[in-house]
Enzyme design. Sequence first.
Site, PDB file in Angstrom:
ATOM      1  N   CYS A   1       0.833  -1.199   0.000  1.00 39.43           N
ATOM      2  CA  CYS A   1       0.000   0.000   0.000  1.00 39.43           C
ATOM      3  C   CYS A   1       0.873   1.256   0.000  1.00 39.43           C
ATOM      4  CB  CYS A   1      -0.980  -0.038   1.172  1.00 39.43           C
ATOM      5  SG  CYS A   1      -2.313   1.166   1.020  1.00 39.43           S
TER       6      CYS A   1
ATOM      7  N   HIS B   1      -3.430  -5.537   1.323  1.00 39.84           N
ATOM      8  CA  HIS B   1      -2.670  -5.704   2.571  1.00 39.84           C
ATOM      9  C   HIS B   1      -2.580  -7.175   2.991  1.00 39.84           C
ATOM     10  CE1 HIS B   1      -2.330  -1.483   3.951  1.00 39.84           C
ATOM     11  NE2 HIS B   1      -3.409  -1.306   3.212  1.00 39.84           N
TER      12      HIS B   1
ATOM     13  N   GLU C   1      -0.748  -8.473   5.229  1.00 45.06           N
ATOM     14  CA  GLU C   1      -0.593  -8.591   6.689  1.00 45.06           C
ATOM     15  C   GLU C   1      -1.927  -8.529   7.423  1.00 45.06           C
ATOM     16  OE1 GLU C   1      -0.050  -5.942   4.981  1.00 45.06           O
ATOM     17  OE2 GLU C   1      -0.906  -4.237   6.073  1.00 45.06           O
TER      18      GLU C   1
END
Lengths: 240, 80
Positions: free
Chosen positions: A86, A207, A209
């Site tokens: 990002c 994302h 994560e």
Amino acid sequence: MKFGVVVFPGSNCDHDTHHALGTVLKQPVEFIWHQSQQVNGFDAIILPGGFSYGDYLRTGAIARFSPVMRAVEKFARGGGLVLGVCNGFQMLLEAGLLPGAVLRNHGLRFICRHVHIRVENTETPFTCAATPGQILKIPIAHSDGSYFCDEATLADLERNGQIIFRYTTSDGRPDGRDDAAGNPNGAIANIAGISNREGNVAGLMPHPERAVEAALGSADGQVIFRSMIETLVRQVGVSA
Amino acid sequence: MKAHIWVMPKLTVLDPQGKTIHNALSSLGYKTVQSVRQGKFFVLELEGLTRAEAETQVGKISRDVLANLVIEDFRFEIIE
């Protein structure tokens, strides 16, 4: 093997990334402050998401000039693994470590939801643990994520297999016919993530994560980190 | 000495903000407005430079920092 997660003023996915690598995947991981002049001792660097420097001027534009980025650029040019997520992807674009730029989302809205991306190339350090054409459910959270590059660059990316993730639908066909329907932000050629020509630097808007545990609604993001771990195990010969 | 710098999205790049402003103007009845593009305007105060040096430096600042040449063009004026 040691992962480094760079912390910029305004980063907000640094702890999520640390949690994904350290707690979920049990890898050694440390934060690196943006004022740090070097990244010695790290085997992979992650530039996390967030709003570094308030996204002033352009997303990632100011972070790109912070002291740590000189070290990250040197690390990347020396073949080190660098992943930008990002805002981290935006920094890599601004730094010229990846080609192209991002534009404001076509709908002008900040979009925060799960999307589906297809792994387009499994022969990269960031996707080698995925199956060809695997569709990952991973969230996006951005206003400025519409990937753009000129036609010559796009042709280069295609030819060299540098487009590693494309937006698609949950059951998107590998021929790409469903991709337009799954494109959340108007990105050119449905591009969600790319790598550099050498393959050691990659960035994506979604994302991973935030998708590493079932409790988060998806654990599909793990495959990206697992790919990096597998690559490093092969490279440094350290067992995971 | 001042520098005025305009940074605009390239004509080949879609400008969704300009397009949205254009739509708003159209809905307000401004039928004469054919298109809108939104850019940025910077004012730099400079000291200790000749005009030629200022032009060189402002060009470099614009290229390296203020504009992203993948998606934007710029022009500038030096004002004594």
